[in-house]
Design a protein around this motif. Structure first.
Motif, short mmCIF file in Angstrom:
data_model
loop_
_atom_site.label_atom_id
_atom_site.label_comp_id
_atom_site.label_asym_id
_atom_site.label_seq_id
_atom_site.Cartn_x
_atom_site.Cartn_y
_atom_site.Cartn_z
N LYS A 17 2.24 2.11 -4.28
CA LYS A 17 1.42 2.25 -4.49
C LYS A 17 1.01 3.51 -4.67
O LYS A 17 0.95 4.57 -5.93
N ARG A 18 1.80 4.78 -3.68
CA ARG A 18 2.07 6.46 -3.51
C ARG A 18 2.51 6.71 -4.09
O ARG A 18 2.69 8.10 -4.46
N TYR A 19 4.14 5.91 -4.46
CA TYR A 19 5.14 6.68 -5.34
C TYR A 19 4.81 6.12 -6.84
O TYR A 19 4.49 5.32 -7.42
N LYS A 20 4.55 7.28 -7.50
CA LYS A 20 4.20 7.43 -8.87
C LYS A 20 5.34 6.60 -9.45
O LYS A 20 4.64 6.25 -11.07
N ASP A 36 1.58 0.20 -10.23
CA ASP A 36 0.37 -0.13 -9.00
C ASP A 36 0.04 -1.05 -9.41
O ASP A 36 -0.03 -2.27 -8.92
N PRO A 88 0.58 -1.34 -0.49
CA PRO A 88 -0.19 -0.29 0.02
C PRO A 88 1.03 1.08 -0.21
O PRO A 88 0.63 2.42 -0.38
N ALA A 89 1.92 1.36 0.18
CA ALA A 89 2.83 2.81 0.80
C ALA A 89 3.38 2.69 0.01
O ALA A 89 3.59 3.63 -1.22
N ARG A 146 12.64 6.20 4.57
CA ARG A 146 11.29 5.55 4.29
C ARG A 146 11.04 3.87 4.23
O ARG A 146 10.07 3.89 4.68
#
Length: 163
Positions: free
Chosen positions: A59-62, A66, A56-57, A131
């Motif tokens: 998926k936030r990176y462009k 995904d 889930p984390a 991170r």
């Protein structure tokens, strides 16, 4: 305790341990049942921790695809199905056992290879080390929680496959 908290390295360490356990499960000189038991726990805990804390984390990176992350989750399901098929074989070392083991090896090796080339390389390139270390700590905590809950038991694997 692992020397690193980097989630990428922690995942890679698990992949290498799974490869070691495959070698043991193939060896007539090893305690194959014990290797399978360790493998079952590690595979399930590893996948659940990735799905709960890492994917889930990421998926936030462009720059991390995904679709690759979702494909990884689908491959976890395939790995669980192959694991259950092996756990259900009654005689360790039988022809059926060897056949189901090779199906499991194929499913998990395929997933690990894809994950390392796509998701993990993407994380290395796009996610800052601090991170990645936060994600690593969360991954380890969830993985340990799952292992303590006997996540690799045949009943739990069966529940995961049928849910």
């Amino acid at each position: 305790m692992p020397q690193t908290q980097d989630v990428v390295e922690l995942i890679l360490q698990d992949h290498r341990r799974m490869e070691d356990l495959f070698r043991l499960m193939r060896s007539v000189e090893a305690d194959r049942a014990a290797a399978l038991q360790e493998f079952a726990g590690l595979l399930v805990a590893h996948a659940l921790a990735e799905e709960a804390k890492v994917y889930p984390a990421l998926k936030r990176y462009k720059n991390i695809d995904d679709e690759e992350v979702e494909h990884g989750e689908h491959e976890h399901d395939e790995g669980n199905e192959a694991l259950l098929a092996l756990l259900e074989v009654e005689e360790v070392g039988s022809e059926e056992w060897d056949s189901k083991l090779e199906e499991l090896v194929e499913a998990v090796t395929h997933h690990a290879d894809e994950e390392e080339r796509t998701i993990l390389n993407g994380a290395r390139e796009n996610v800052a080390m601090d991170r990645r270390e936060e994600l690593g700590a969360a991954f380890l905590e969830e993985r340990e929680r799952q292992l303590k809950a006997d996540c690799g038991s045949i009943d739990n694997v069966r529940r995961l496959v049928t849910s």
